[in-house]
Motif scaffolding. Sequence first.
Motif, PDB file in Angstrom:
ATOM      1  N   VAL A  46      16.348  61.619  48.149  1.00 49.56           N
ATOM      2  CA  VAL A  46      15.304  60.603  48.340  1.00 49.56           C
ATOM      3  C   VAL A  46      15.461  59.496  47.299  1.00 49.56           C
ATOM      4  CG1 VAL A  46      12.819  60.187  48.218  1.00 49.56           C
ATOM      5  CG2 VAL A  46      13.680  62.186  49.437  1.00 49.56           C
ATOM      6  N   LEU A  47      15.656  59.889  46.034  1.00 55.06           N
ATOM      7  CA  LEU A  47      15.811  58.883  44.980  1.00 55.06           C
ATOM      8  C   LEU A  47      17.116  58.106  45.108  1.00 55.06           C
ATOM      9  CD1 LEU A  47      14.325  60.839  41.971  1.00 55.06           C
ATOM     10  CD2 LEU A  47      13.345  58.856  43.119  1.00 55.06           C
ATOM     11  N   HIS A  48      18.169  58.748  45.603  1.00 52.84           N
ATOM     12  CA  HIS A  48      19.423  58.026  45.851  1.00 52.84           C
ATOM     13  C   HIS A  48      19.206  56.920  46.880  1.00 52.84           C
ATOM     14  CE1 HIS A  48      21.863  60.639  43.472  1.00 52.84           C
ATOM     15  NE2 HIS A  48      21.891  61.645  44.316  1.00 52.84           N
ATOM     16  N   LEU A  49      18.509  57.247  47.947  1.00 53.48           N
ATOM     17  CA  LEU A  49      18.262  56.257  48.993  1.00 53.48           C
ATOM     18  C   LEU A  49      17.406  55.101  48.476  1.00 53.48           C
ATOM     19  CD1 LEU A  49      17.665  58.632  52.035  1.00 53.48           C
ATOM     20  CD2 LEU A  49      19.716  57.279  51.517  1.00 53.48           C
ATOM     21  N   ILE A  50      16.380  55.421  47.696  1.00 53.44           N
ATOM     22  CA  ILE A  50      15.523  54.377  47.125  1.00 53.44           C
ATOM     23  C   ILE A  50      16.344  53.489  46.184  1.00 53.44           C
ATOM     24  CG2 ILE A  50      13.576  53.962  45.561  1.00 53.44           C
ATOM     25  CD1 ILE A  50      12.286  56.519  46.770  1.00 53.44           C
ATOM     26  N   SER A  51      17.155  54.108  45.331  1.00 56.06           N
ATOM     27  CA  SER A  51      17.977  53.339  44.389  1.00 56.06           C
ATOM     28  C   SER A  51      18.981  52.450  45.117  1.00 56.06           C
ATOM     29  CB  SER A  51      18.705  54.275  43.431  1.00 56.06           C
ATOM     30  OG  SER A  51      17.795  54.935  42.604  1.00 56.06           O
ATOM     31  N   LEU A  52      19.631  53.005  46.141  1.00 62.30           N
ATOM     32  CA  LEU A  52      20.571  52.180  46.915  1.00 62.30           C
ATOM     33  C   LEU A  52      19.865  51.009  47.586  1.00 62.30           C
ATOM     34  CD1 LEU A  52      22.981  54.744  48.604  1.00 62.30           C
ATOM     35  CD2 LEU A  52      23.570  52.984  46.947  1.00 62.30           C
ATOM     36  N   PHE A  53      18.695  51.258  48.137  1.00 62.58           N
ATOM     37  CA  PHE A  53      17.922  50.190  48.765  1.00 62.58           C
ATOM     38  C   PHE A  53      17.610  49.093  47.754  1.00 62.58           C
ATOM     39  CE2 PHE A  53      13.728  48.350  49.662  1.00 62.58           C
ATOM     40  CZ  PHE A  53      14.013  47.708  50.861  1.00 62.58           C
ATOM     41  N   PHE A  54      17.110  49.483  46.583  1.00 66.71           N
ATOM     42  CA  PHE A  54      16.783  48.498  45.566  1.00 66.71           C
ATOM     43  C   PHE A  54      18.022  47.749  45.084  1.00 66.71           C
ATOM     44  CE2 PHE A  54      12.687  50.790  44.640  1.00 66.71           C
ATOM     45  CZ  PHE A  54      11.868  49.715  44.972  1.00 66.71           C
ATOM     46  N   LEU A  55      19.123  48.465  44.886  1.00 66.99           N
ATOM     47  CA  LEU A  55      20.343  47.802  44.432  1.00 66.99           C
ATOM     48  C   LEU A  55      20.851  46.796  45.463  1.00 66.99           C
ATOM     49  CD1 LEU A  55      22.320  50.713  42.738  1.00 66.99           C
ATOM     50  CD2 LEU A  55      21.595  48.596  41.647  1.00 66.99           C
ATOM     51  N   CYS A  56      20.806  47.166  46.733  1.00 66.04           N
ATOM     52  CA  CYS A  56      21.336  46.280  47.777  1.00 66.04           C
ATOM     53  C   CYS A  56      20.392  45.133  48.120  1.00 66.04           C
ATOM     54  CB  CYS A  56      21.639  47.091  49.030  1.00 66.04           C
ATOM     55  SG  CYS A  56      23.005  48.237  48.820  1.00 66.04           S
ATOM     56  N   LYS A  57      19.097  45.391  48.159  1.00 64.27           N
ATOM     57  CA  LYS A  57      18.150  44.390  48.654  1.00 64.27           C
ATOM     58  C   LYS A  57      17.401  43.611  47.579  1.00 64.27           C
ATOM     59  CE  LYS A  57      18.736  45.194  53.011  1.00 64.27           C
ATOM     60  NZ  LYS A  57      19.279  44.206  53.898  1.00 64.27           N
ATOM     61  N   HIS A  58      17.242  44.170  46.387  1.00 62.82           N
ATOM     62  CA  HIS A  58      16.374  43.529  45.404  1.00 62.82           C
ATOM     63  C   HIS A  58      17.055  43.201  44.080  1.00 62.82           C
ATOM     64  CE1 HIS A  58      12.939  43.977  47.991  1.00 62.82           C
ATOM     65  NE2 HIS A  58      13.200  45.266  48.129  1.00 62.82           N
ATOM     66  N   SER A  59      18.381  43.273  44.044  1.00 64.17           N
ATOM     67  CA  SER A  59      19.078  42.832  42.834  1.00 64.17           C
ATOM     68  C   SER A  59      19.090  41.311  42.819  1.00 64.17           C
ATOM     69  CB  SER A  59      20.518  43.340  42.816  1.00 64.17           C
ATOM     70  OG  SER A  59      20.542  44.730  42.674  1.00 64.17           O
ATOM     71  N   PRO A  60      18.805  40.701  41.666  1.00 66.05           N
ATOM     72  CA  PRO A  60      18.808  39.241  41.602  1.00 66.05           C
ATOM     73  C   PRO A  60      20.195  38.672  41.891  1.00 66.05           C
ATOM     74  CG  PRO A  60      18.049  40.215  39.520  1.00 66.05           C
ATOM     75  CD  PRO A  60      18.481  41.327  40.406  1.00 66.05           C
ATOM     76  N   PRO A  61      20.250  37.525  42.509  1.00 61.29           N
ATOM     77  CA  PRO A  61      21.550  36.922  42.829  1.00 61.29           C
ATOM     78  C   PRO A  61      22.372  36.606  41.580  1.00 61.29           C
ATOM     79  CG  PRO A  61      19.736  35.596  43.716  1.00 61.29           C
ATOM     80  CD  PRO A  61      19.139  36.736  43.010  1.00 61.29           C
ATOM     81  N   THR A  62      21.719  36.460  40.438  1.00 63.94           N
ATOM     82  CA  THR A  62      22.445  36.164  39.205  1.00 63.94           C
ATOM     83  C   THR A  62      23.110  37.403  38.608  1.00 63.94           C
ATOM     84  OG1 THR A  62      20.427  36.516  37.922  1.00 63.94           O
ATOM     85  CG2 THR A  62      20.925  34.247  38.606  1.00 63.94           C
ATOM     86  N   GLN A  63      22.799  38.575  39.147  1.00 61.69           N
ATOM     87  CA  GLN A  63      23.360  39.808  38.602  1.00 61.69           C
ATOM     88  C   GLN A  63      24.225  40.550  39.616  1.00 61.69           C
ATOM     89  OE1 GLN A  63      20.158  42.119  36.987  1.00 61.69           O
ATOM     90  NE2 GLN A  63      20.025  40.822  35.179  1.00 61.69           N
ATOM     91  N   VAL A  64      25.018  39.799  40.337  1.00 60.76           N
ATOM     92  CA  VAL A  64      25.879  40.396  41.362  1.00 60.76           C
ATOM     93  C   VAL A  64      26.909  41.334  40.735  1.00 60.76           C
ATOM     94  CG1 VAL A  64      27.604  39.875  43.141  1.00 60.76           C
ATOM     95  CG2 VAL A  64      25.546  38.485  42.949  1.00 60.76           C
ATOM     96  N   VAL A  65      27.481  40.940  39.617  1.00 59.16           N
ATOM     97  CA  VAL A  65      28.497  41.779  38.982  1.00 59.16           C
ATOM     98  C   VAL A  65      27.860  43.092  38.504  1.00 59.16           C
ATOM     99  CG1 VAL A  65      30.150  41.931  37.083  1.00 59.16           C
ATOM    100  CG2 VAL A  65      29.890  39.795  38.322  1.00 59.16           C
ATOM    101  N   TRP A  66      26.694  42.994  37.851  1.00 58.34           N
ATOM    102  CA  TRP A  66      25.992  44.198  37.405  1.00 58.34           C
ATOM    103  C   TRP A  66      25.656  45.096  38.594  1.00 58.34           C
ATOM    104  CZ3 TRP A  66      20.980  45.746  38.687  1.00 58.34           C
ATOM    105  CH2 TRP A  66      20.524  46.875  38.007  1.00 58.34           C
ATOM    106  N   ARG A  67      25.198  44.482  39.699  1.00 60.05           N
ATOM    107  CA  ARG A  67      24.866  45.248  40.896  1.00 60.05           C
ATOM    108  C   ARG A  67      26.089  46.001  41.405  1.00 60.05           C
ATOM    109  NH1 ARG A  67      24.416  42.255  46.183  1.00 60.05           N
ATOM    110  NH2 ARG A  67      26.601  42.732  46.032  1.00 60.05           N
ATOM    111  N   ASN A  68      27.246  45.360  41.401  1.00 61.94           N
ATOM    112  CA  ASN A  68      28.458  46.018  41.877  1.00 61.94           C
ATOM    113  C   ASN A  68      28.833  47.206  40.990  1.00 61.94           C
ATOM    114  OD1 ASN A  68      28.596  44.254  43.999  1.00 61.94           O
ATOM    115  ND2 ASN A  68      30.045  42.882  42.993  1.00 61.94           N
TER     116      ASN A  68
END
Length: 194
Positions: free
Chosen positions: A29-51
């Motif tokens: 459950v937490l993996h899915l929530i984390s993936l959702f947040f990483l994919c949908k709510h990471s700021p555009p200025t932190q694309v490298v960090w998100r990757n």
Amino acid sequence: MSIDEIFLSLDAQRSFFLTLRIIFCFSVVLHLISLFFLCKHSPPTQVVWRNYMLNVQIWIIVLDVYLELLLEPVPLFPAPAGYTTGFLCRVGVPVQVGAGIGMLMICNLAVAVILCVLHRHQTILMSNSRFRLGKLITPLILMLLPAGVIFTAITADGLIEFEQCLFLFSIMMLHPIAHNILLISLTPNFRAKI
């Protein structure tokens, strides 16, 4: 050390696997929530960090699924031994091959974490907030403290009982849950969405 000291009854085995499956369900459950947040709510200025974080998250998920569903290891601490009861065991994959694949995955996860920390080291290390650094140390404690005690039990025969080592191994399995909770709680954008 005799065989009686490292014997694990079927009831104890069932309890051990039930505990690990409950932890796995929370982790999924937490993996899915984390993936959702990483994919949908990471700021555009932190694309490298998100990757980097996506790389870490994917390796955690792969390792979690591998250990909980495919391998299902039963450590026999303090003896440096164990056996598996998972799907790979049932289809005839040798324990050495299963353990080798698991070690390769752990190494890949370690490399992903090191790369992420190297990328973000200024943000993490230059932070003057002790609270934030304390939160970053928590996942390490969930791994290093139990692993250190288990290592001590393996090297100093008879010092620590089998049941205590098995309990500590179960605590180490909480690491993915701690990772996901900290990822969500330490990232301001994710925290704001909750």
